[in-house]
Design an enzyme around this catalytic site. Structure first.
Site, PDB file in Angstrom:
ATOM      1  N   GLU A 157       0.821  -1.215   0.000  1.00 26.07           N
ATOM      2  CA  GLU A 157       0.000   0.000   0.000  1.00 26.07           C
ATOM      3  C   GLU A 157       0.845   1.251   0.000  1.00 26.07           C
ATOM      4  O   GLU A 157       2.040   1.217   0.313  1.00 26.07           O
ATOM      5  CB  GLU A 157      -0.998  -0.010   1.158  1.00 26.07           C
ATOM      6  N   HIS A 164      -4.876   3.035   7.384  1.00 23.55           N
ATOM      7  CA  HIS A 164      -3.733   2.554   8.152  1.00 23.55           C
ATOM      8  C   HIS A 164      -2.776   3.664   8.545  1.00 23.55           C
ATOM      9  O   HIS A 164      -2.610   4.638   7.819  1.00 23.55           O
ATOM     10  CB  HIS A 164      -2.956   1.509   7.335  1.00 23.55           C
ATOM     11  N   ALA A 175      11.265  -4.598 -11.791  1.00 23.35           N
ATOM     12  CA  ALA A 175      12.143  -5.588 -11.159  1.00 23.35           C
ATOM     13  C   ALA A 175      11.706  -7.021 -11.437  1.00 23.35           C
ATOM     14  O   ALA A 175      12.343  -7.965 -10.977  1.00 23.35           O
ATOM     15  CB  ALA A 175      12.179  -5.334  -9.650  1.00 23.35           C
ATOM     16  N   VAL A 191       2.718  -7.350 -12.211  1.00 20.96           N
ATOM     17  CA  VAL A 191       1.917  -6.277 -11.633  1.00 20.96           C
ATOM     18  C   VAL A 191       0.708  -6.035 -12.540  1.00 20.96           C
ATOM     19  O   VAL A 191       0.873  -5.752 -13.721  1.00 20.96           O
ATOM     20  CB  VAL A 191       2.754  -4.976 -11.509  1.00 20.96           C
TER      21      VAL A 191
END
Lengths: 613, 425
Positions: free
Chosen positions: A235, A277, A299, A303
């Site tokens: 996140e 959060h 990398a 995704v």
């Protein structure tokens, strides 16, 4: 017991301590254990610092088992040497201190901190300590995690239905880690729909300094040969995800990783936004979700373009691994069903049961206490008094004011009759023997019967029987004389026709004035005329007067049939008991207040007449 | 529950009150920092703080605005009359800093400290996972530049404190010798202050050295608000201001107020009241993902609000929350109609059918307006009793004559976003 591999935190034999009495969480763990086919419960003991040592009952499938409860963590560790996990439900105030305590026991290797709001500095101290002592912390601010088919932390996975729907009762091939615990159910659902299921899922917690990081768990999954693919949900905020980027680049993570970082919407906000959060806030461009997603993709992570194709990408990677025979799908084991909880079944309207008890006079379950149908607030608003309350609770209806007033008068009149009468005397003796209030009160109360205080009931019954049988007062008196029975409610020790008892005057006066009709009282007065002509103290006494008036009252308000049932049940005795309790308590308090010592009856007041030797 | 920024005046006052405790009484900073808020009786201030009338002053807004000097939000070397005028001219008025417009409502007034540029130093303490890092630079002030590149750094492992000698050696190499001891002692004390009071960020740029006195001129700081139960007494009665520019609309303020009255969580940010896509999502994590997906699918401009409800609010609160959103979204029509996404993940233990009760009530009440505004509703949710919840929603669609599409956990959580926005799967 064989030592666990260092990458295994929880397996099918792992047992844990639960810190704090969290009965729901424990039951949910045990339900999971049952569907997962565990032989031993995953909870070895509960540490309850505010309680005492003992046991707590839980279900293990259809059976009931006892789980030990300890006040001290030390006792728990001494008694359960095999336990290496503590699930810490301590509050944010004490979570750090209790975790620190757990660290002092070498056997405890993993501590899960559930509380949200542990101060960051305390948490960082714990992290340093854990590193030094080779301990593992999961959390704080987390629901925990799960090893499918083996071990479930606390409330992870939601209801047992959801656990079965998401196939968490048996292992799959996916290692999942996220910050959010709230979304873990959703993630497990996505994993179960697109792969052969979850192997292990961990929510590290939403704080800025989680005890273990996303990468810590991914590296653990990397080492575990049973985990074939990695799924991660990051996140916005912090830089944890960049450590994953580095690990990917350094080939420390080689298993396929599907990862998405949430919070791409933060660019839609003009001012800095704190999402749910504590850690979820972008402090710099690198901390944005977009930057992290791009870096991960570069990398080598898989995704998705958005969370929308997260599931598809997971499915794509899974299919590829199946094709490459890295994953060989296993047949589905037969599903075990946890018996439904009785309360849940009631709620779902699938079972019913005849009740063992019925109550028709009061109900304490709702917003407000009910007397009959009257909420307690209404009782005071309408000012129905103790007489009104009594009439609802005894006779199931609110009687008119004149009647409730009469009930109160009866209570007031019977409240006490001095210390010499046998009930009060017994109370006083018991009090002076050092007994407590209830014992002393009961001692007096148990004296109430046919000779003491029972005349209210007796008079009511005798007079109404005679009256109902159509006997004239003269016949009644004669009948009783022939049977050699004293007429209850007639006669007084000192009062007489010339010196009337004020209590009788008041009560009968009130009845004559306010009652709808007083046939029995009138009948009793006629009887009294006959008896007083024989001796002037054979008057209608207070007990008789109350009992007889009460019959008149109840008969006119409830009808003869219902009224007589109450009289038969002993309602009038109840009236005397209620009233006299006031006086008996008064005598008890009086003796205590006067610090009266043990009473011993004098010898010379007892005639000792033993048989001669 | 997180790191929260505090007002400059609160931070400075805390230092003035407590630094001596952390330096064995060797460092004292006078408490001459006055906050002027919207309700402050400005006329009475010179009587309360006699130095205001006697000294030259500095005035700045004190509401988490960065680079105030560059935005001309700084009055230097002024007397009280000027300061008062300056505040009066700005109080409760909007000002734009960068891209953000906000109302000015808090100012700090303090003595003007004359000094040379060579007296200015930079100090920051930051918290990281392994420890706390001290950043120091021998040239501070407005033009400090790229401090990340320039500053000397000292990493202090968690649970330890640096000695004055460590500080001198690692940080103060470029400071004139005669000032090193003074500054080292100050930083040593400030570090203890930082750690003991559960700060998570502290930047003093600059502090100045005049003679043997140190004065912090400009300060920005954050506290760990979860440590309130540990350090709250030492903090004093402080409040955590909202970020500058976060002006709440009437509805946002209303939801914030509701939120404060329940143990559950109710959040609402209105992004664009004229936009077409409205969300009412259960759960903090899920709500972010819905907003993400709207953004990622290229509909950021169509996103009307961000918000969430969680922690099992009761029917009344859910009803009021839903009503507020329905009211906002049906005020204006859009030629292409509007969408309401009632979304959420799989709940843990919250009864889904129960939480829908309040929403159903609000939807019924807004039937006519929903029809008039041509609203299409999409529902997706899972968790305890979700089947019953979804059934109720499906039925409601038929009753209301408002199109409602309903999905459960078999459908990917965010699918309803593309269904709505792209008109299909």
């Amino acid at each position: 017991m064989a030592a666990k591999k260092d990458y295994i935190l929880f397996d099918k034999d792992t047992q844990a301590f639960i810190y704090n009495m969290q009965t729901n969480a424990v039951q949910r763990m045990l339900d999971f254990d049952f569907v997962a086919g565990r032989k031993t419960p995953s909870v070895a003991a509960i540490i309850n610092p505010t309680g005492s040592d003992g046991f707590q009952k839980f279900f293990f499938g259809p059976k009931e088992i006892l789980v030990p409860v300890y006040k001290l963590m030390k006792t728990a560790t001494v008694n359960h040497k095999n336990v290496d996990v503590m699930i810490n439900f301590a509050s944010f105030r004490s979570a750090a201190a209790t975790t620190e305590e757990a660290f002092t026991y070498p056997q405890l290797r993993t501590v899960v901190i559930i509380a949200e709001g542990v101060p960051e500095r305390r948490m960082r101290e714990l992290i340093a300590k854990a590193k030094q002592l080779n301990k593992v912390i999961i959390g704080p601010a987390t629901v925990g995690g799960i090893v499918a088919g083996a071990f479930k932390i606390g409330n992870t996975g939601g209801t047992i239905e959801n656990i079965m729907d998401s196939k968490l009762h048996r292992p799959g091939s996916v290692g999942f880690v996220s910050k959010s615990g709230g979304l873990s159910n959703e993630a497990y659902n996505i994993v179960s729909q697109n792969t052969d299921g979850l192997y292990e899922g961990i929510a590290i917690g939403g704080d800025r300094y989680p005890g273990t990081t996303l990468l810590d768990h991914l590296l653990r999954f990397e080492k575990n040969p049973d985990i074939k693919m990695l799924v991660c949900l990051g996140e916005v905020g912090g830089s944890d995800e960049y450590t994953i980027v580095d690990a990917l680049k350094k080939k420390q993570l080689t298993k396929p990783l599907i990862m998405w970082v949430t919070g791409t919407c933060s660019k839609a906000f003009k001012t800095e936004v704190q999402f749910g959060h504590a850690g979820a806030k972008a402090g710099s461009d690198a901390e944005t979700a977009d930057a992290k997603n791009a870096a991960l993709k570069a990398a080598g992570a898989v995704v998705p373009n958005s969370f929308d194709d997260y599931g598809e990408k997971i499915g794509m990677v899974y299919k590829d691994l199946v094709k490459k025979k890295i994953i060989v799908p296993r047949p589905e084991p037969p599903a075990v069903k946890v018996p439904m909880d009785y309360n849940a079944a009631i709620k779902a309207k699938v079972v019913r049961r005849p009740a063992n008890f019925i109550s028709t006079i009061s109900d304490d379950r709702g917003e407000e206490l009910l007397y009959g149908s009257m909420p307690i607030s209404e009782v005071f608003k309408k000012d129905i008094g103790i007489g009104g309350v009594l009439s609802i609770l005894w006779f199931k209806r609110l009687l008119p004011d004149y009647a409730t007033k009469f009930i109160e008068m009866a209570v007031m009149v019977t409240a006490d009759h001095g210390p010499a009468v046998s009930g009060a005397h017994n109370t006083i003796v018991a009090t002076r023997a050092g007994k407590d209030l209830i014992s002393s009160l009961v001692s007096g109360m148990l004296t109430i019967g046919p000779r003491f205080g029972g005349a209210i009931d007796g008079a009511a019954q005798m007079f109404s029987e005679a009256y109902d049988a159509g006997k004239t007062p003269a016949q009644f008196v004669n009948d009783m004389k022939q049977k050699g029975v004293n007429i209850q409610g007639i006669g007084h020790l000192v009062k007489s026709i010339h010196n009337p008892d004020m209590r009788v005057t008041i009560i009968s006066g009130y009845a004559k004035k306010h009652f709808k009709s007083t046939p029995l009282l009138d009948y009793a007065r006629e009887v009294e005329k006959i008896t007083t002509s024989k001796r002037d103290n054979l008057i209608l006494n207070v007990d008789g007067c109350i009992g007889i008036c009460f019959v008149d009252l109840l008969r006119s308000e409830l009808g003869t049939k219902e009224a007589d049932e109450y009289i038969k049940m002993g309602a009038l005795n109840g009236l005397f008991v209620l009233g006299r309790s006031i006086g008996l308590i008064g005598h008890y308090l009086d003796q205590k207040r006067l610090k009266q010592g043990l009473y011993r009856h004098p010898w010379d007041d007892i005639a000792y007449m033993l048989p001669e030797k | 529950m997180a790191q929260k920024a505090i007002r400059e005046a609160d931070g400075k006052r805390m230092i003035a009150r407590l630094l001596k405790e952390y330096t064995n009484g060797t460092y004292t900073i006078a408490d001459r920092f006055v906050t002027v808020g919207p309700d402050t009786d400005v006329k009475k201030l010179p009587t309360k703080y006699s130095w205001l009338a006697k000294e030259k002053l500095v005035v700045k807004p004190d509401q988490l605005i960065k680079r105030r000097g560059k935005s001309k939000l700084l009055l230097l070397n002024a007397d009280w009359k000027d300061a008062e005028q300056w505040i009066k001219g700005r109080m409760s008025k909007p000002v734009t800093v960068g891209t953000v417009t906000g109302i000015l409502d808090h100012f700090i007034v303090e003595p003007f400290v004359p000094h040379a540029e060579t007296d200015e130093y930079y100090l920051a303490i930051l918290s990281k996972r392994e420890g706390d890092e001290i950043l120091f630079h021998h040239q501070g002030g407005i033009n400090v530049g790229d401090i990340d590149a320039k500053a000397a750094r000292l990493m202090v492992p968690i649970g330890t404190s640096p000695t004055a000698a460590d500080i001198q050696r690692q940080l103060l190499g470029n400071v004139p010798k005669e000032r090193r001891e003074l500054i080292a002692g100050f930083i040593e004390g400030m570090f203890k202050f930082y750690a003991d009071l559960n700060y998570t960020y502290l930047e003093i740029n600059p502090f100045v050295v005049t003679g043997n006195k140190i004065v912090p001129l400009d300060l920005a700081a954050k506290l760990d608000d979860t440590a309130e139960f540990v350090s709250g007494k030492k903090w004093g009665g402080i409040e955590f201001p909202s970020p500058f520019g976060r002006m709440l609309t009437k509805e946002e303020a209303y939801i914030k107020d509701l939120d404060s009255k329940t143990g559950a969580s109710l959040k609402l940010t209105v992004l664009n009241p004229d936009a077409r896509v409205w969300t009412m999502v259960a759960g903090g994590g899920a709500s972010v993902i819905y907003a993400d997906t709207i953004t990622d699918l290229g509909f950021m401009g169509e996103m009307a609000n961000y918000g969430e409800y969680s922690g099992d609010p009761n029917e009344e609160f859910t009803y009021l929350y839903a009503k507020t959103i329905l009211d906002l979204m049906t005020r204006k029509k859009h030629p292409k109609g509007k969408f309401l996404l009632i979304g959420g993940g799989i709940a843990n233990f919250t009864d889904v059918a129960n939480t829908f009760k309040g929403i159903v009530r609000a939807l019924k009440e807004y039937q006519k307006k929903l029809q008039d505004t041509n609203v299409k509703i999409f529902v997706r949710r899972g968790g305890p009793n979700y089947k019953e919840g979804l059934r109720v929603m499906r039925e409601l669609g038929e009753q209301l004559g408002v199109p409602i599409e309903v999905y459960g956990p078999e459908t990917h959580m965010t699918k309803i976003v593309s269904m709505a926005l792209k008109g299909g799967k």
